[in-house]
Design an enzyme around this catalytic site. Structure first.
Site, PDB file in Angstrom:
ATOM      1  N   LYS A   5       0.828  -1.208   0.000  1.00 56.35           N
ATOM      2  CA  LYS A   5       0.000   0.000   0.000  1.00 56.35           C
ATOM      3  C   LYS A   5       0.858   1.252   0.000  1.00 56.35           C
ATOM      4  O   LYS A   5       1.843   1.324   0.735  1.00 56.35           O
ATOM      5  CB  LYS A   5      -0.870   0.070   1.264  1.00 56.35           C
ATOM      6  CG  LYS A   5      -1.877  -1.012   1.439  1.00 56.35           C
ATOM      7  CD  LYS A   5      -2.583  -0.855   2.779  1.00 56.35           C
ATOM      8  CE  LYS A   5      -3.462  -2.051   3.049  1.00 56.35           C
ATOM      9  NZ  LYS A   5      -3.948  -2.062   4.427  1.00 56.35           N
TER      10      LYS A   5
ATOM     11  N   HIS B 130      -1.933  -2.276   8.861  1.00 59.65           N
ATOM     12  CA  HIS B 130      -1.969  -0.803   8.751  1.00 59.65           C
ATOM     13  C   HIS B 130      -3.112  -0.250   9.582  1.00 59.65           C
ATOM     14  O   HIS B 130      -4.190  -0.866   9.669  1.00 59.65           O
ATOM     15  CB  HIS B 130      -2.164  -0.374   7.289  1.00 59.65           C
ATOM     16  CG  HIS B 130      -2.392   1.093   7.152  1.00 59.65           C
ATOM     17  ND1 HIS B 130      -3.588   1.624   6.726  1.00 59.65           N
ATOM     18  CD2 HIS B 130      -1.578   2.153   7.421  1.00 59.65           C
ATOM     19  CE1 HIS B 130      -3.496   2.948   6.721  1.00 59.65           C
ATOM     20  NE2 HIS B 130      -2.299   3.298   7.138  1.00 59.65           N
TER      21      HIS B 130
ATOM     22  N   ASP C  72     -13.342  -2.872  15.025  1.00 63.47           N
ATOM     23  CA  ASP C  72     -11.956  -2.535  15.377  1.00 63.47           C
ATOM     24  C   ASP C  72     -11.741  -2.464  16.884  1.00 63.47           C
ATOM     25  O   ASP C  72     -10.645  -2.676  17.370  1.00 63.47           O
ATOM     26  CB  ASP C  72     -11.562  -1.215  14.716  1.00 63.47           C
ATOM     27  CG  ASP C  72     -11.246  -1.393  13.231  1.00 63.47           C
ATOM     28  OD1 ASP C  72     -11.104  -0.364  12.529  1.00 63.47           O
ATOM     29  OD2 ASP C  72     -11.154  -2.554  12.766  1.00 63.47           O
TER      30      ASP C  72
HETATM   31  C1  LIG Z   1     -11.049  -1.555   2.511  1.00 65.03           C
HETATM   32  C2  LIG Z   1     -12.219  -1.506   1.569  1.00 65.03           C
HETATM   33  C3  LIG Z   1     -13.509  -1.425   2.032  1.00 65.03           C
HETATM   34  N1  LIG Z   1     -14.544  -1.410   1.141  1.00 65.03           N
HETATM   35  C4  LIG Z   1     -15.903  -1.286   1.662  1.00 65.03           C
HETATM   36  C5  LIG Z   1     -16.291  -2.362   2.645  1.00 65.03           C
HETATM   37  C6  LIG Z   1     -17.234  -1.645   3.589  1.00 65.03           C
HETATM   38  O1  LIG Z   1     -18.540  -1.663   3.070  1.00 65.03           O
HETATM   39  C7  LIG Z   1     -16.727  -0.203   3.583  1.00 65.03           C
HETATM   40  C8  LIG Z   1     -15.868   0.117   4.782  1.00 65.03           C
HETATM   41  O2  LIG Z   1     -14.912  -0.927   4.898  1.00 65.03           O
HETATM   42  P1  LIG Z   1     -14.017  -1.029   6.176  1.00 65.03           P
HETATM   43  O3  LIG Z   1     -14.836  -0.800   7.418  1.00 65.03           O
HETATM   44  O4  LIG Z   1     -13.207  -2.286   6.079  1.00 65.03           O
HETATM   45  O5  LIG Z   1     -13.040   0.242   5.977  1.00 65.03           O
HETATM   46  P2  LIG Z   1     -11.769   0.562   6.862  1.00 65.03           P
HETATM   47  O6  LIG Z   1     -11.991   0.189   8.296  1.00 65.03           O
HETATM   48  O7  LIG Z   1     -11.409   1.950   6.546  1.00 65.03           O
HETATM   49  O8  LIG Z   1     -10.671  -0.418   6.280  1.00 65.03           O
HETATM   50  C9  LIG Z   1      -9.430   0.062   5.750  1.00 65.03           C
HETATM   51  O9  LIG Z   1      -8.731   0.629   6.827  1.00 65.03           O
HETATM   52  C10 LIG Z   1      -7.432   0.173   7.076  1.00 65.03           C
HETATM   53  C11 LIG Z   1      -6.740   1.187   7.961  1.00 65.03           C
HETATM   54  C12 LIG Z   1      -6.666  -0.223   5.880  1.00 65.03           C
HETATM   55  O10 LIG Z   1      -5.452  -0.054   5.772  1.00 65.03           O
HETATM   56  C13 LIG Z   1      -7.377  -0.905   4.799  1.00 65.03           C
HETATM   57  O11 LIG Z   1      -7.217  -0.184   3.581  1.00 65.03           O
HETATM   58  C14 LIG Z   1      -8.797  -1.100   5.050  1.00 65.03           C
HETATM   59  O12 LIG Z   1      -8.919  -2.271   5.854  1.00 65.03           O
HETATM   60  O13 LIG Z   1     -15.972  -0.058   2.389  1.00 65.03           O
HETATM   61  C15 LIG Z   1     -14.328  -1.474  -0.215  1.00 65.03           C
HETATM   62  O14 LIG Z   1     -15.301  -1.459  -1.013  1.00 65.03           O
HETATM   63  N2  LIG Z   1     -13.045  -1.547  -0.686  1.00 65.03           N
HETATM   64  C16 LIG Z   1     -11.986  -1.580   0.151  1.00 65.03           C
HETATM   65  O15 LIG Z   1     -10.835  -1.663  -0.324  1.00 65.03           O
END
Ligand SMILES: Cc1cn([C@H]2C[C@H](O)[C@@H](COP(=O)(O)OP(=O)(O)O[C@H]3O[C@H](C)C(=O)[C@H](O)[C@H]3O)O2)c(=O)[nH]c1=O
Length: 176
Positions: A72, A119, A168
């Site tokens: 990344k 990350h 988380d």
């Molecule tokens: C990561 C991701 C998520 N999504 C969708 C899935 C869920 O409906 C929504 C939120 O997903 P999530 O809660 O996993 O988002 P984060 O908690 O910000 O996750 C990210 O945060 C940490 C810090 C990271 O480094 C990663 O890039 C990733 O895990 O976006 C997508 O459509 N594509 C994606 O690549």
């Protein structure tokens, strides 16, 4: 682009080289050839934006399990964050070590995180946004996580999260 090696093998802070004139500035934010010259093979296939209206929002610690382990490149495009990379690579001499870098839109800096590392970030301002470039597409079923305050890692976050997802906040203790 100036590559500054971090204390995790393969991880870098990348500093901009701004071309300034009376209109403002221009700097390259990614270049496959400059990465290769720094010893990093990186060909992004997906970009994402993370928008965080409130200060002290924490997301992470996340990674994708094999075969979807991703590299990344992460840049703060609004506000500022404390960005953390955590080494989870099997056999790594720095396994369970983390590095933390303040990313800000003003500095224009970025962090490159190698495969096999988790990350996470804590926003340091309201209205903080990150731009991600990954070399493996999102693989929902292969998402993995660990808790921001897991004693196995000892990450110094500067402040506890004011905003964090239930997922988380409740990852089990790391048993890797
Ligand atoms: C990561 C991701 C998520 N999504 C969708 C899935 C869920 O409906 C929504 C939120 O997903 P999530 O809660 O996993 O988002 P984060 O908690 O910000 O996750 C990210 O945060 C940490 C810090 C990271 O480094 C990663 O890039 C990733 O895990 O976006 C997508 O459509 N594509 C994606 O690549």
């Amino acid at each position: 682009m100036i590559f500054r090696a971090l204390d995790l093998p393969g991880a870098f802070e990348i500093l901009p080289e701004r071309a300034r004139d009376e209109r403002g500035a221009f700097f390259r934010s990614f270049c496959e050839a400059e990465f290769a010259a720094a010893g990093v093979a990186f060909r992004p296939v997906q970009m994402s934006i993370s928008e965080n209206p409130r200060r002290h929002t924490l997301r992470g610690m996340h990674w994708q399990a094999p075969p979807a382990e991703e590299r990344k490149l992460i840049r703060c495009i609004r506000g500022a964050v404390l960005d953390v990379a955590l080494d989870l690579r099997a056999g790594s001499a720095t396994r369970l070590r983390h590095v933390a870098v303040t990313l800000s839109a003003e500095a224009g800096n970025a962090i490159f995180i190698p495969a096999g590392c988790a990350h996470g970030f804590l926003t340091l301002t309201d209205d903080a946004a990150l731009e991600y470039m990954m070399d493996v597409p999102f693989a929902p079923g292969l998402g993995r996580g660990a808790r921001w305050d897991d004693p196995a890692f000892g990450i110094a976050w500067r402040a506890p999260p004011a905003v964090i997802s239930e997922r988380d906040a409740t990852w089990p203790d790391f048993d890797g």
